[in-house]
Design an enzyme around this catalytic site. Structure first.
Site: not given
Ligand code: NAD
Length: 320
Positions: A13, A154
Site C-alpha cells: 500500500i 496484530y
Molecule cells: N493489505 C491489507 O489488506 C491491510 C489491511 C489492514 C491493514 N493494513 C495495514 O496497512 C499497512 C500497509 O500494509 P501492506 O499490506 O502494504 O503491507 P506490507 O508488508 O507490504 O508493507 C509494510 C511495509 O512496512 C515495512 N516495515 C515494517 N516494519 C517496519 C519498521 N519497523 N520500520 C520500517 N519499515 C517497516 C515493511 O518492510 C513493508 O515494506 C500496514 O500498516 C498494515 O498493517 C493492510
C-alpha cells in the site's frame, strides 16, 4: 501539502500511496526497513517504480530508531506523515507477538513523538479492520466498542496505536486521521494474502489451503479505490478521526474460489484445514463517515479488481 513522509514505502500500500502523491508532484520522503517478512526483491521492485520520479527520496530505516528519525526529520522537515509501516498479518502475529509490538506500537510511538516535535500538519495512521474482531454489529462502524476486545496480537497492536495516537491529539493538538483498511488487494499486492496465493496456486496447479468451511466473508478493497480515500485523508486535517476504508460489499471464501476459477479458467485444488485461531468470521465496512469526510467512493467490484490483479500477476509474477 509541501512534502509527505511515507513509512512502509516499499510495501504494497505504501508504494501505491507514494506513487499517487508523486504523480501529483508532491515530494515524498520514503522510509522502510526492507524486512524479509516476504521476499525483499518485491519491495525493491516497488522502490524502483518510485525512483523514476524526481520528487522521491528513500531512507532505509527502522521507524523505531529515534536517532535515525531525527536525522530524516531535520533534513527534510516533512509537512505531513502517511504512516503505513507495520508488521502485517494475523496468523504470524500469534507466533511472534514481540516482533509486532516492537514494529507496530514502539515504531508508531516514535513517529508520533517526532510528529509533535516537528509540528506535522497532519498524520495519517494506518490501523486495520481486524480491530473489530468478531463484532456482531454489522456493518462495522468506527464507534463500535468491540474494538476494545481484539482477538489477535496484530489487531491488539493496531488498536494500541489508535489509542496512543488519541493521546497525542489530546496533549499536543496533533491532527490524526486513523484509517482502518479492509483487505486491500491489487497489483504489487502482498504474497501472503489470499488473492496472490490462490492465483499463484491456480497457475502452478498446486492446492490452496482452505481454512474452515468457506463461509467466512471478507470486504475486499481494490487498491486504487483505497488510495484515493487515503490521499484525501492526508490532505484533510480533521482533529482526531477514525475512518473505515472498505468496499462495503462482502465475498465469501467459497465465492472467492469460484471467481478465481472463472478468471484463471482452472479448477482449484483444495486442502481443507480447520478455521484458524485469530481469524475473524466476517469483515464488512460501514463507509458512510469516509464518504462524508473524505469523499471516499469505491468503484471496483471484486470480480473486476481480481481480473486486474490477475493480469498484473501474469505479467509480473508468473514463474517466480
Ligand atoms: N493489505 C491489507 O489488506 C491491510 C489491511 C489492514 C491493514 N493494513 C495495514 O496497512 C499497512 C500497509 O500494509 P501492506 O499490506 O502494504 O503491507 P506490507 O508488508 O507490504 O508493507 C509494510 C511495509 O512496512 C515495512 N516495515 C515494517 N516494519 C517496519 C519498521 N519497523 N520500520 C520500517 N519499515 C517497516 C515493511 O518492510 C513493508 O515494506 C500496514 O500498516 C498494515 O498493517 C493492510
Amino acid at each position: 501539502m509541501k512534502n509527505v513522509l511515507v513509512t512502509g514505502v516499499a510495501g504494497f500500500i505504501g508504494s501505491h500511496v507514494a506513487q499517487a502523491l508523486l504523480k501529483r508532484k508532491i515530494e515524498v520522503i520514503g522510509l522502510d526497513n526492507l524486512n524479509d517478512y516476504y521476499p525483499v526483491r518485491f519491495k525493491e521492485e516497488n522502490l524502483h517504480r518510485l525512483e523514476t520520479f524526481p520528487g522521491f527520496t528513500f531512507h532505509k530505516l527502522d521507524i523505531s530508531n529515534l536517532d535515525g528519525l531525527d536525522e530524516v526529520f531535520r533534513r527534510h522537515r516533512p509537512s505531513h506523515i502517511a504512516h503505513l509501516a507495520a508488521r502485517a498479518g494475523v496468523r504470524p502475529s500469534i507466533a511472534e507477538p514481540f516482533l509486532y509490538e516492537q514494529a507496530n506500537i514502539h515504531g508508531t510511538l516514535a513517529l508520533l513523538e517526532k510528529a509533535r516535535l516537528y509540528n506535522i500538519e497532519n498524520f495519517v495512521l494506518t490501523s486495520s479492520s481486524s480491530v473489530y474482531g468478531n463484532s456482531q454489529q454489522i456493518p462495522f462502524r468506527e464507534d463500535d466498542s468491540a474494538t476494545d476486545r481484539p482477538i489477535s496480537p496484530y489487531a491488539a497492536t493496531k488498536k494500541a496505536t489508535e489509542v496512543i495516537a488519541h493521546t497525542y491529539h489530546h496533549l499536543y493538538g496533533l491532527n490524526i486521521n486513523v484509517i482502518r483498511p479492509f483487505t486491500v488487494y491489487g497489483p504489487a499486492g502482498r504474497p501472503d494474502m489470499a488473492p496472490w496465493l490462490f492465483i499463484d496456486a491456480a497457475l502452478k496447479r498446486q492446492a490452496i489451503k482452505k481454512f474452515g468451511g468457506g463461509e467466512t466473508r471478507r470486504d475486499y478493497t481494490y487498491i486504487d479505490d483505497f488510495v484515493a480515500g487515503f490521499i484525501n485523508a492526508i490532505e484533510r486535517p480533521l482533529g482526531y478521526e477514525i475512518f473505515n476504508l472498505g468496499n462495503s460489499a462482502t465475498v465469501s471464501l467459497n465465492e472467492f474460489i469460484t471467481i478465481v476459477e472463472q478468471i484463471t479458467g482452472r479448477k482449484l485444488l483444495i486442502d481443507n484445514y480447520p478455521a484458524q485461531p485469530g481469524d475473524v468470521d466476517l469483515t464488512n465496512a460501514d463507509i458512510s463517515r469516509a464518504r462524508n469526510y473524505l469523499s471516499y467512493a469505491p468503484q471496483t467490484s471484486f470480480p473486476e479488481g481480481m481480473e486486474k490483479f490477475y493480469r498484473w500477476f501474469l505479467e509480473h509474477r508468473q514463474n517466480q
